[in-house]
Design a protein around this motif. Sequence first.
Motif, PDB file in Angstrom:
ATOM      1  N   VAL A 207       0.528  -1.234   0.337  1.00 36.83           N
ATOM      2  CA  VAL A 207       0.195   0.048   0.268  1.00 36.83           C
ATOM      3  C   VAL A 207       1.185   1.241   0.063  1.00 36.83           C
ATOM      4  N   GLU A 208       2.244   0.893   1.046  1.00 34.90           N
ATOM      5  CA  GLU A 208       2.843   2.455   0.806  1.00 34.90           C
ATOM      6  C   GLU A 208       3.231   2.773  -0.598  1.00 34.90           C
ATOM      7  N   THR A 209       3.953   1.047  -1.331  1.00 30.95           N
ATOM      8  CA  THR A 209       4.795   1.728  -2.545  1.00 30.95           C
ATOM      9  C   THR A 209       3.936   1.876  -4.165  1.00 30.95           C
ATOM     10  N   ILE A 210       2.360   1.636  -3.651  1.00 34.14           N
ATOM     11  CA  ILE A 210       1.718   2.082  -4.726  1.00 34.14           C
ATOM     12  C   ILE A 210       1.034   3.457  -3.868  1.00 34.14           C
ATOM     13  N   THR A 211       1.211   3.927  -3.167  1.00 31.83           N
ATOM     14  CA  THR A 211       1.272   5.410  -2.968  1.00 31.83           C
ATOM     15  C   THR A 211       2.141   5.895  -3.103  1.00 31.83           C
ATOM     16  N   ALA A 212       3.685   6.136  -2.666  1.00 32.68           N
ATOM     17  CA  ALA A 212       4.555   6.630  -2.928  1.00 32.68           C
ATOM     18  C   ALA A 212       4.415   6.976  -4.992  1.00 32.68           C
ATOM     19  N   ILE A 213       3.907   5.978  -5.494  1.00 30.99           N
ATOM     20  CA  ILE A 213       3.981   6.024  -6.762  1.00 30.99           C
ATOM     21  C   ILE A 213       3.197   6.834  -7.701  1.00 30.99           C
ATOM     22  N   ILE A 214       2.158   6.925  -6.444  1.00 27.33           N
ATOM     23  CA  ILE A 214       1.158   8.181  -7.034  1.00 27.33           C
ATOM     24  C   ILE A 214       1.758   9.565  -6.976  1.00 27.33           C
ATOM     25  N   SER A 215       2.253   9.573  -5.360  1.00 30.20           N
ATOM     26  CA  SER A 215       3.075  10.623  -5.048  1.00 30.20           C
ATOM     27  C   SER A 215       3.871  11.238  -5.518  1.00 30.20           C
ATOM     28  N   THR A 216       4.393  10.754  -6.441  1.00 30.60           N
ATOM     29  CA  THR A 216       5.454  11.452  -6.727  1.00 30.60           C
ATOM     30  C   THR A 216       5.798  10.829  -8.358  1.00 30.60           C
ATOM     31  N   ARG A 217       5.013  10.629  -8.861  1.00 30.16           N
ATOM     32  CA  ARG A 217       4.212  11.172 -10.292  1.00 30.16           C
ATOM     33  C   ARG A 217       5.229   9.789 -10.892  1.00 30.16           C
ATOM     34  N   ARG A 218       5.595   8.370 -10.731  1.00 31.11           N
ATOM     35  CA  ARG A 218       6.318   7.507 -11.180  1.00 31.11           C
ATOM     36  C   ARG A 218       5.558   6.781 -12.537  1.00 31.11           C
ATOM     37  N   MET A 219       6.311   7.080 -13.870  1.00 33.52           N
ATOM     38  CA  MET A 219       5.964   6.607 -14.934  1.00 33.52           C
ATOM     39  C   MET A 219       6.556   5.301 -14.396  1.00 33.52           C
ATOM     40  N   PRO A 220       7.059   4.365 -15.400  1.00 30.36           N
ATOM     41  CA  PRO A 220       5.161   4.209 -17.311  1.00 30.36           C
ATOM     42  C   PRO A 220       4.232   3.598 -16.258  1.00 30.36           C
ATOM     43  N   VAL A 221       4.209   2.839 -14.796  1.00 30.84           N
ATOM     44  CA  VAL A 221       3.056   2.418 -13.931  1.00 30.84           C
ATOM     45  C   VAL A 221       1.500   3.287 -13.627  1.00 30.84           C
ATOM     46  N   LEU A 222       2.336   4.731 -14.057  1.00 29.26           N
ATOM     47  CA  LEU A 222       1.019   5.955 -13.116  1.00 29.26           C
ATOM     48  C   LEU A 222      -0.570   5.603 -12.823  1.00 29.26           C
ATOM     49  N   PHE A 223      -0.384   4.886 -14.536  1.00 34.43           N
ATOM     50  CA  PHE A 223      -2.173   4.612 -15.073  1.00 34.43           C
ATOM     51  C   PHE A 223      -3.156   3.802 -14.462  1.00 34.43           C
ATOM     52  N   SER A 224      -1.669   3.026 -14.742  1.00 35.50           N
ATOM     53  CA  SER A 224      -2.541   1.118 -13.646  1.00 35.50           C
ATOM     54  C   SER A 224      -2.587   1.138 -12.464  1.00 35.50           C
ATOM     55  N   VAL A 225      -1.680   2.060 -11.828  1.00 38.96           N
ATOM     56  CA  VAL A 225      -1.730   2.435 -10.188  1.00 38.96           C
ATOM     57  C   VAL A 225      -2.937   2.860  -9.816  1.00 38.96           C
ATOM     58  N   LEU A 226      -2.609   4.173 -10.409  1.00 39.96           N
ATOM     59  CA  LEU A 226      -4.169   5.259 -10.409  1.00 39.96           C
ATOM     60  C   LEU A 226      -5.172   4.729 -10.405  1.00 39.96           C
TER      61      LEU A 226
END
Length: 320
Positions: A207-226
Amino acid sequence: MTGSIRAQNSTFKKWLFNQKLKPFRVLSDNERSHTDKRISWRLGVNDDFFVNMAASLERSKWSRKDFIKSILIVKEWWDDEWNLIRQNIERINELVEMTLERLDDLDIIVARLIDEHGYEAFCNSEVFSWVSNVRKESSLVGAEFLRTRIAEVFSQKKNDELLEVEKKLTSGILCSYVSRANKSLSVLWYWLKHPKSSNFSPPAALVETITAIISTRRMPVLFSVLNLMADLVVRHPRWLNISSYIMLASGLNMLLEELRYDNRPNGTGIPDEVVPELRLGCLRLAKALQHIDSNEIKTVARMWIGQAISDPLPELRYFN
């Protein structure tokens, strides 16, 4: 379900269980045995069997025997080609990927068998020993059978394996290799959608990992994680804590500026062509978050929902 539809589904299953997996190697019309000759491999082999299998599972409930039949079809391919694959994987990278894709589908079948009929039904089946052996040998190509491990834990109510699965998924999601990251996200989807997932401790690191991906706007998995986060918020809001919501609000705020259609800031690392789909992902997450008891979250959610009303894309304007 009407008798006619039930009969069609039964006919479809009978046809499906008479199919075979296409071999990876090229065979001449009269060649059906292994030789010492150099083997030619074809890339991008069509795996219609698994597509049809998924369609059948959507249309009708499978018995334990149905699952066993489908696993035996995979076994026939494995017994025929695995030794040859093992001898050639060091020189053909694509062969590893093709094998992993097929084993990922096997993982889906086995996990579904356990979910539908219980671990005991799988453990006492004629394919248990073979699947156990495949799980050991296929580590050579990186197969992990994470769905099966999750299903076993949920069926047996023993959570000693979940932490190790969580570690592997976290590592996979953060991997720069997009294919591996997407596979890990697919397994996480399976975990959070599982009807027994609420009976166990939440996967905090994931949960922390995917939250961090959104908060840091990490590509290219951002859309899937949103999209995944939107589903998680609805299904398991208690998996997130105050810090998680603060990070989500921060990321969505930053994306309001970074996903503008005009005058986008430089250096975001977000290609122009993915802006529309990312805006859709942000809107979907905002809709999921709008009822969360947090003023910060509600504010940014309203901003995304308000923007969508006048968005040039109908998919956003009419998103429910």
